[in-house]
Design an enzyme around this catalytic site. Sequence first.
Site, mmCIF file in Angstrom:
data_model
loop_
_atom_site.group_PDB
_atom_site.id
_atom_site.type_symbol
_atom_site.label_atom_id
_atom_site.label_comp_id
_atom_site.label_asym_id
_atom_site.label_seq_id
_atom_site.Cartn_x
_atom_site.Cartn_y
_atom_site.Cartn_z
ATOM 1 N N ASP A 1 -58.881 44.633 2.772
ATOM 2 C CA ASP A 1 -57.717 43.790 3.077
ATOM 3 C C ASP A 1 -57.862 43.126 4.445
ATOM 4 O OD1 ASP A 1 -57.405 46.651 3.797
ATOM 5 O OD2 ASP A 1 -55.619 45.950 4.839
ATOM 6 N N ASP B 1 -42.428 50.318 11.066
ATOM 7 C CA ASP B 1 -41.345 49.583 11.723
ATOM 8 C C ASP B 1 -41.573 48.066 11.732
ATOM 9 O OD1 ASP B 1 -43.399 49.372 13.537
ATOM 10 O OD2 ASP B 1 -42.426 50.521 15.134
ATOM 11 N N ASP C 1 -57.856 40.667 12.498
ATOM 12 C CA ASP C 1 -57.120 41.925 12.506
ATOM 13 C C ASP C 1 -57.800 42.969 13.384
ATOM 14 O OD1 ASP C 1 -55.030 43.516 12.080
ATOM 15 O OD2 ASP C 1 -55.254 43.732 9.924
#
Length: 467
Positions: free
Chosen positions: A263, A128, A273
Amino acid sequence: MRSEPQAGDYRPDTPILTLAPWLADAVAAADFPRHELRFRNHRWGPSVGLESLSDAEWVDHFGRFQPLEGNLPQPLALRYHGHQFRNYNPQIGDGRGFLFAQMRDSSGRLLDLGTKGSGQTPYSRDGDGRLTLKGAVREIMATEMLEALGVYTSKTFSVIETGEELWRGDEPSPTRSAVLLRLSHGHIRIGTFQRLRAFEQAEHMAFLVDYCLDQFPGPPPPDDAPGRDEPAVMLLHQVVERMADLSASYMVAGFVHGVLNSDNMNVSGESFDYGPWRWLPQWDPRFTAAYFDHSGLYAFGRQPEAILWNCGQLAIALRMLAETEPLVFALERFGGLYQQAMARRFCWRLGVEPQGLEAEMALITASERYMVENAMSPDTLFHRHRGGRDVPTGEFGDRLRQYRSAGDDAHPLWWEEAPPTLVIDEVERIWAAIAEQDDWTPLAEKVTAIRRLGDALGEAPIPAGHK
Ligand code: AMP
Ligand code: MG
């Protein structure tokens, strides 16, 4: 005492545009039903000259994504691939974030403002494009604590609650939504290089190597390094140096990142992250943060190995530009650099004068045994030592007594019963206040306590050129 980040003017500069035609896609932000400013980083706002924005202007830029003056006209979703739990995935890229702005700090270094939870992009797949408010709150806590503990990390710059209902398998749902801005030195990942290799784009890779060397300068490779004048080789040396220090900084912080995929590895060596991270409740190399990490691949004690493995993937990508031997030479420096970083960071957190690598390696090994035997976390070990309350016995005690104080143990924090921690119960308690009573006080108090810990610890010994 730690100093505040240097204040500076707002200095937009967008070198990413030289790479954007083959590295990024222009995208638009989601249109959110509500914008509630929940966190504004007053410590780092001044460093990029954005502290003078009113809250309303702040929300216009970091919730509605009106471009900052003289900055990127449109947000850019960055393209990258990566190994996720050792499986190569070419289907990723910025799926719920984008690069919003770039600027220089007062010393001319490049800083990116990137989002998390800003809406769908061509890389969202079935997602989403959103971030849960709990995820945002957790990222605030992780970045604040890591910064205080001397880890080179992205900073959480802004969190705005966005008024949507999200459905997630790992949170009671529906759950609240947010958009977060992250301040970091670039967003070039190891996975960015892997993608260029997959598409055999050697020219673009050479261009990207030069970009990284220009924007994230570091020291030259050692004199005996083969191929030390080749840009690709230079870059790998710099990345290996930074990643060795990053690995050690996680270990000394007692931090488990949880998802050390390629990544999620910034070539600037900056940690970022933050998803299922945890702090160790007690020293345990097997402690695993992510519930989906069934094999313990990214367990606490395996983090240096995981980070080195990612450096190996960068080396494989750089084979497009350089021979194997000089790249392997660079990779082989990791172990020694890691030990040196462990030694200096461990002494720093203990507040003692370093004695030498061999002594420190023995001290660290003894401390691990001591923590295991006493079911103790690094947070507790270091805190008690600083306050002089714990006089350890056994080998650790014997070794520690041979170290002299570095002379900065005067902060009143060290005499308090316990240091601020972010073990999972604390994190859940802070989130529960928000979820159940919309009470943001415990979070604000925690951030204040963590920043005070950072002040007490002072500047971490990160070598020049790493940050
Ligand atoms: P991460 O585990 O956060 O590093 O994300 C791995 C990949 O999944 C990246 O390409 C993300 O952009 C993407 N991703 C994660 N969550 C979502 C989401 N809710 N919607 C779209 N993409 C997502
Ligand atoms: Mg990621």
